[in-house]
Design a protein around this motif. Structure first.
Motif, short mmCIF file in Angstrom:
data_model
loop_
_atom_site.label_atom_id
_atom_site.label_comp_id
_atom_site.label_asym_id
_atom_site.label_seq_id
_atom_site.Cartn_x
_atom_site.Cartn_y
_atom_site.Cartn_z
N ASP A 18 0.87 -1.41 0.11
CA ASP A 18 0.04 -0.04 0.05
C ASP A 18 0.79 1.26 0.12
O ASP A 18 0.60 2.31 -0.68
CB ASP A 18 -0.88 -0.04 1.28
N ILE A 19 2.02 1.06 0.92
CA ILE A 19 2.76 2.47 0.87
C ILE A 19 3.72 2.28 -0.22
O ILE A 19 3.88 3.77 -0.63
CB ILE A 19 3.77 2.29 2.26
N TRP A 20 4.29 1.49 -0.59
CA TRP A 20 5.08 1.40 -1.80
C TRP A 20 4.87 0.37 -2.90
O TRP A 20 5.39 -0.80 -2.74
CB TRP A 20 6.54 1.34 -1.35
N PRO A 21 3.76 0.59 -4.07
CA PRO A 21 3.35 -0.30 -4.74
C PRO A 21 4.56 -1.02 -5.50
O PRO A 21 4.25 -2.23 -5.81
CB PRO A 21 2.57 0.40 -5.54
N LEU A 22 5.83 -0.50 -5.72
CA LEU A 22 6.77 -1.40 -6.54
C LEU A 22 6.97 -2.65 -5.73
O LEU A 22 7.39 -3.60 -6.57
CB LEU A 22 7.93 -0.41 -6.65
N LEU A 23 6.88 -2.74 -4.59
CA LEU A 23 7.16 -3.91 -3.70
C LEU A 23 6.24 -5.01 -3.89
O LEU A 23 6.64 -6.16 -3.90
CB LEU A 23 7.21 -3.58 -2.20
N GLY A 24 5.18 -4.57 -4.63
CA GLY A 24 4.21 -5.70 -5.12
C GLY A 24 4.29 -6.16 -6.27
O GLY A 24 3.54 -7.17 -6.95
N ALA A 27 11.51 -8.25 -9.33
CA ALA A 27 10.64 -8.08 -8.24
C ALA A 27 11.34 -6.48 -7.58
O ALA A 27 12.50 -6.15 -7.63
CB ALA A 27 10.57 -8.85 -7.10
N GLY A 28 10.28 -5.89 -6.92
CA GLY A 28 10.70 -4.52 -6.27
C GLY A 28 11.72 -4.73 -5.17
O GLY A 28 12.00 -5.71 -4.62
N ILE A 29 12.83 -3.83 -5.15
CA ILE A 29 13.72 -3.87 -4.24
C ILE A 29 13.61 -3.24 -2.84
O ILE A 29 13.33 -2.11 -2.75
CB ILE A 29 14.87 -3.22 -4.91
N ASP A 30 13.74 -4.01 -1.81
CA ASP A 30 13.35 -3.34 -0.36
C ASP A 30 14.92 -3.23 0.13
O ASP A 30 15.89 -3.51 -0.21
CB ASP A 30 12.42 -4.29 0.41
N ASP A 31 14.96 -2.80 1.46
CA ASP A 31 16.28 -2.42 2.08
C ASP A 31 17.25 -3.87 2.10
O ASP A 31 18.18 -3.94 2.03
CB ASP A 31 16.08 -2.31 3.58
N TRP A 42 -0.44 4.42 -9.04
CA TRP A 42 0.66 4.95 -8.54
C TRP A 42 1.41 6.10 -9.37
O TRP A 42 1.62 7.28 -9.03
CB TRP A 42 1.41 4.16 -7.83
N LEU A 43 1.53 5.67 -10.59
CA LEU A 43 2.25 6.39 -11.57
C LEU A 43 1.23 7.43 -12.50
O LEU A 43 1.81 7.85 -13.41
CB LEU A 43 3.19 5.53 -12.40
N GLY A 44 0.23 7.35 -12.17
CA GLY A 44 -0.96 8.04 -12.87
C GLY A 44 -1.19 7.77 -14.13
O GLY A 44 -1.62 8.62 -14.99
N LEU A 45 -1.07 6.31 -14.41
CA LEU A 45 -1.44 5.76 -15.95
C LEU A 45 -2.76 5.46 -16.21
O LEU A 45 -3.18 5.17 -17.27
CB LEU A 45 -0.44 4.75 -15.94
#
Length: 224
Positions: free
Chosen positions: A8-14, A25-29, A216-219
């Motif tokens: 929800d906070i950072w959609p790239l992680l999904g 896959a999205g990159i976390d810490d 999220w990216l306004g598409l």
């Protein structure tokens, strides 16, 4: 109110982009730290394939450079300009990074791809799979009309992958690279060229988490 999830906070992680046993896959810490360790083990020989020398230095310096870079991306992603960086894994083993960057994408529908692989994973056709996966995400997931890429003239492997996927030459320029002049070749692939790609590059690509990142990216807004 339900507790907000990481996605929800950072959609790239999904986002998960899967092709055979390759996954982007999205990159976390945690992953950013592991990518730093991977890069520190080596990406290239004496010839620098990147526009900036982040891969030069001691193992610790390279790892820190990479972690700092991925941490900084979180301050810059917005619909007007973004860099979507994905960790590449082959059969669950971390092997490199695939990136898609764009500016004013909701209007231009143009993005640029770039990538790197750890040295142990090069020369095995994995770079081609990564490119097919990210191009499918760009064209069929995000609605891109053009994807560009660039490579130094002496980066034979990258130039070969680009040409066989159907990109067309889009000019070149002479730039300074570590104190010497070097030729950077530019390429362009439009949606028509992508749709005409050879049959061998029409593998099934699965994309998860697409709708949240599009929003999220306004598409999902009407184009101007």
């Amino acid at each position: 109110m339900p507790t907000l999830t990481d996605v929800d906070i950072w959609p790239l992680l999904g986002v998960r982009i899967s092709l055979s046993d390759l996954e982007l896959a999205g990159i976390d810490d945690r992953t950013a730290l592991d990518l730093g360790r991977l890069a520190a083990r080596g990406i290239h020989g004496m010839t620098l394939p990147f526009a900036t020398p982040w891969s030069r230095g001691s193992d610790l310096e390279v790892a820190r450079n990479l972690y700092r870079y991925h941490s900084g991306l979180r301050t810059t992603v917005r619909p007007e300009e973004w860099s979507l960086d994905f960790a590449a894994r082959l059969d669950h083993t971390l092997i490199g990074v695939q990136t898609l960057v764009a500016k004013d994408f909701p209007t231009t529908r143009t993005a640029e791809s770039m990538s790197w692989l750890g040295r142990d994973w090069q020369g095995r056709g994995i770079g081609t799979l990564q490119r097919v996966a990210i191009l499918t995400f760009a064209f069929e997931g995000l609605g891109a009309e053009v994807v560009t890429t660039s490579a130094w003239a002496d980066n034979a492997a990258s130039n070969a992958v680009t040409r066989k996927l159907g990109y067309r030459p889009n000019g070149e320029e002479v730039l300074e690279r570590e104190g010497r002049a070097a030729v950077l070749k530019h390429y362009r692939l439009d949606r028509t060229g992508w749709d005409r790609r050879p049959e061998e590059f029409r593998q099934v690509v699965q994309i998860e988490g697409l709708e949240p990142i599009r929003a999220w990216l306004g598409l999902d807004q009407p184009r101007p």
